[in-house]
Write an enzyme that holds these catalytic residues in place. Sequence first.
Site, PDB file in Angstrom:
ATOM      1  N   LYS A 137     -15.290  -1.031  -9.907  1.00  0.00           N
ATOM      2  CA  LYS A 137     -15.730  -1.344 -11.260  1.00  0.00           C
ATOM      3  C   LYS A 137     -16.642  -2.559 -11.164  1.00  0.00           C
ATOM      4  O   LYS A 137     -16.739  -3.163 -10.086  1.00  0.00           O
ATOM      5  CB  LYS A 137     -14.549  -1.621 -12.190  1.00  0.00           C
ATOM      6  CG  LYS A 137     -13.715  -2.814 -11.735  1.00  0.00           C
ATOM      7  CD  LYS A 137     -12.425  -2.919 -12.501  1.00  0.00           C
ATOM      8  CE  LYS A 137     -12.524  -3.881 -13.650  1.00  0.00           C
ATOM      9  NZ  LYS A 137     -11.191  -4.296 -14.154  1.00  0.00           N
ATOM     10  N   CYS A 177      -4.526  -0.171  -7.855  1.00  0.00           N
ATOM     11  CA  CYS A 177      -3.264   0.015  -8.589  1.00  0.00           C
ATOM     12  C   CYS A 177      -3.016   1.416  -9.124  1.00  0.00           C
ATOM     13  O   CYS A 177      -1.935   1.968  -8.923  1.00  0.00           O
ATOM     14  CB  CYS A 177      -3.211  -0.957  -9.761  1.00  0.00           C
ATOM     15  SG  CYS A 177      -2.873  -2.625  -9.233  1.00  0.00           S
ATOM     16  N   PRO A 234       0.825  -1.214   0.000  1.00  0.00           N
ATOM     17  CA  PRO A 234       0.000   0.000   0.000  1.00  0.00           C
ATOM     18  C   PRO A 234       0.857   1.261   0.000  1.00  0.00           C
ATOM     19  O   PRO A 234       2.065   1.193   0.241  1.00  0.00           O
ATOM     20  CB  PRO A 234      -0.784  -0.118   1.309  1.00  0.00           C
ATOM     21  CG  PRO A 234       0.058  -0.972   2.194  1.00  0.00           C
ATOM     22  CD  PRO A 234       0.785  -1.920   1.294  1.00  0.00           C
TER      23      PRO A 234
HETATM   24  C1  UDX Z   1      -5.470  -2.203 -13.556  1.00  0.00           C
HETATM   25  C2  UDX Z   1      -4.779  -2.577 -14.859  1.00  0.00           C
HETATM   26  O1  UDX Z   1      -5.733  -2.567 -15.931  1.00  0.00           O
HETATM   27  C3  UDX Z   1      -4.122  -3.942 -14.740  1.00  0.00           C
HETATM   28  O2  UDX Z   1      -3.383  -4.243 -15.920  1.00  0.00           O
HETATM   29  C4  UDX Z   1      -3.190  -3.954 -13.537  1.00  0.00           C
HETATM   30  O3  UDX Z   1      -2.620  -5.242 -13.362  1.00  0.00           O
HETATM   31  C5  UDX Z   1      -3.927  -3.543 -12.276  1.00  0.00           C
HETATM   32  O4  UDX Z   1      -4.559  -2.268 -12.471  1.00  0.00           O
HETATM   33  P1  UDX Z   1      -7.777  -2.852 -12.393  1.00  0.00           P
HETATM   34  O5  UDX Z   1      -7.444  -1.794 -11.399  1.00  0.00           O
HETATM   35  O6  UDX Z   1      -8.221  -4.171 -11.907  1.00  0.00           O
HETATM   36  O7  UDX Z   1      -6.537  -3.124 -13.354  1.00  0.00           O
HETATM   37  O8  UDX Z   1      -8.976  -2.314 -13.321  1.00  0.00           O
HETATM   38  P2  UDX Z   1      -9.090  -1.474 -14.668  1.00  0.00           P
HETATM   39  O9  UDX Z   1      -9.993  -2.189 -15.573  1.00  0.00           O
HETATM   40  O10 UDX Z   1      -7.791  -1.072 -15.211  1.00  0.00           O
HETATM   41  O11 UDX Z   1      -9.899  -0.181 -14.174  1.00  0.00           O
HETATM   42  C6  UDX Z   1      -9.342   0.758 -13.268  1.00  0.00           C
HETATM   43  C7  UDX Z   1     -10.309   1.883 -13.031  1.00  0.00           C
HETATM   44  O12 UDX Z   1     -10.435   2.709 -14.183  1.00  0.00           O
HETATM   45  C8  UDX Z   1     -11.735   1.418 -12.691  1.00  0.00           C
HETATM   46  O13 UDX Z   1     -12.269   2.217 -11.666  1.00  0.00           O
HETATM   47  C9  UDX Z   1     -12.473   1.632 -13.989  1.00  0.00           C
HETATM   48  O14 UDX Z   1     -13.854   1.831 -13.798  1.00  0.00           O
HETATM   49  C10 UDX Z   1     -11.798   2.876 -14.518  1.00  0.00           C
HETATM   50  N1  UDX Z   1     -11.895   3.016 -15.991  1.00  0.00           N
HETATM   51  C11 UDX Z   1     -11.284   2.110 -16.805  1.00  0.00           C
HETATM   52  C12 UDX Z   1     -12.598   4.083 -16.525  1.00  0.00           C
HETATM   53  O15 UDX Z   1     -13.165   4.912 -15.804  1.00  0.00           O
HETATM   54  N2  UDX Z   1     -12.671   4.202 -17.897  1.00  0.00           N
HETATM   55  C13 UDX Z   1     -12.073   3.321 -18.740  1.00  0.00           C
HETATM   56  O16 UDX Z   1     -12.184   3.506 -19.969  1.00  0.00           O
HETATM   57  C14 UDX Z   1     -11.368   2.237 -18.175  1.00  0.00           C
END
Ligand code: UDX
Length: 459
Positions: free
Chosen positions: A336, A273, A94
């Site tokens: 998400k 992340c 963290p």
């Molecule tokens: C991310 C990376 O995609 C992944 O490769 C890494 O290993 C970890 O971090 P994650 O955090 O699980 O994965 O979700 P991700 O799908 O990337 O979404 C992150 C955030 O961005 C979510 O809150 C999602 O809602 C938001 N998002 C994503 C948007 O608001 N718009 C988009 O177009 C894409």
Amino acid sequence: MKIKKITCIGAGYVGGPTMSVIAQKNPNVEVTVVDLNEARIAAWNDDDLSLLPVYEPGLDAVVGEARGRNLFFSTDVDKAIDEADMIFISVNTPTKTYGKGKGQAADLKYIELCARQIAAVAKSDKIVVEKSTLPVRTAEALKSILDNTGNGVNFHILSNPEFLAEGTAVTDLHNPDRVLIGGEDAEAIEALVQVYEAWVPRERILTTNLWSSELSKLVANAFLAQRVSSINAISELCEVTGANVDEVSRAIGQDSRIGAKFLKASVGFGGSCFQKDILNLVYIARTYNLHAVADYWEQVILLNDHQKSRFAEKIIKTMYNTVNGKQIAFLGWAFKKDTNDTRESAAIYVADHLLEEEANIIVYDPKVSAEQIYKDLDYLGTRSPEENRRLVKVVTDPYEALDGAHAIAVLTEWDEFKGYDWETIKEGMKRPSFVFDGRKLLDRKQLEELGFSYYAIGE
Ligand code: UDX
Ligand code: ADP
């Protein structure tokens, strides 16, 4: 060097799914996932696969196939370290909440504890793999601890960052765009390549030096987050100019140089992340006195914070500048869809903002527990736990949240929200009936025809 036994320290969102797939695809390798958290391990071992501690579509089938065959979950960390040829470190890193680098640097205490434990226990040579996302050059510290406190055995360090996204972890693991392995020792690298080669085509397995691999993980997340902040910045411009951000996304995304993915405007990105990794990148850049680089990446976070508070402000302003005592129904709390993870979810910050204005919030999320929601709010420390429980109610029936509400705020893009009986919902709500769609999920035409006042990001 052929790997026969793998141990993974940390049975969380990364370690659990990743090791399950490695075990599924390598039936001849024994994979043991260990964690200090007994409740978590018990849940991984539960006969009822719907109770796994991590919710991921398809994960129950993978665990069901491999568990008990060559996949094991245990709290006996020492035994698992002792027996393994290869040890993945997949513990949490963290953002630091104290001391130097507070609020920016990654807290490496869990990593260091693991390294010390591995060094103390190991009586034979081990390959140690960094799976957690780490600041660049952590492998150096890891190596130093292992070599200086160990029992004279050899340790090879590899960096193998995980790129899976939550909610699609199993498909991402089954079919990765690439697997990245950084290291110095060719034999150790080859041993890990073979584990992945069980299902990933060789050309998708990239090998680099350690530092490139560590840095690439941070940079990949920074670039993805930057796209979201970029389109979110444009969403605000769309709202004042009459452009529609979805149309802009489509128009630019068709340019193959830009690409269509990660251009969905939203209430703001969350997850464990993006923010953490960018803060980490910013911290590293500042450490090397690269202030222009640090400022550049910091803007991605500042814009994301702005987007979350802008959404809350929009709700307050539209509701005649007061939400005091008004019932606002939150659809979704997870960061998400298709996950029960709430870390850094935009919903937490939007709720906090509205609670400062004394709104009453009723939350429905298909996968997040009431306990977790209160924990997230209490963690902010903005108000007392009693006050959070007085102002926020959590329900397991969405219609209960919506009935009698002054407004609905969509915070997570769960598919089920689209199929609700919006006509009945409209009848039960106060008038005017506001919907604030932070995910651009619902059908504007349908809702407006039913008489809702509908606001969506970027329109
Ligand atoms: C991310 C990376 O995609 C992944 O490769 C890494 O290993 C970890 O971090 P994650 O955090 O699980 O994965 O979700 P991700 O799908 O990337 O979404 C992150 C955030 O961005 C979510 O809150 C999602 O809602 C938001 N998002 C994503 C948007 O608001 N718009 C988009 O177009 C894409
Ligand atoms: P991630 O999203 O990176 O997987 P999580 O917080 O979901 O992060 O999981 C990390 C896990 O690592 C937690 O379940 C925590 O209990 C475990 N953990 C942390 N330190 C140790 C340690 N020294 N030994 C065993 N498990 C640990």
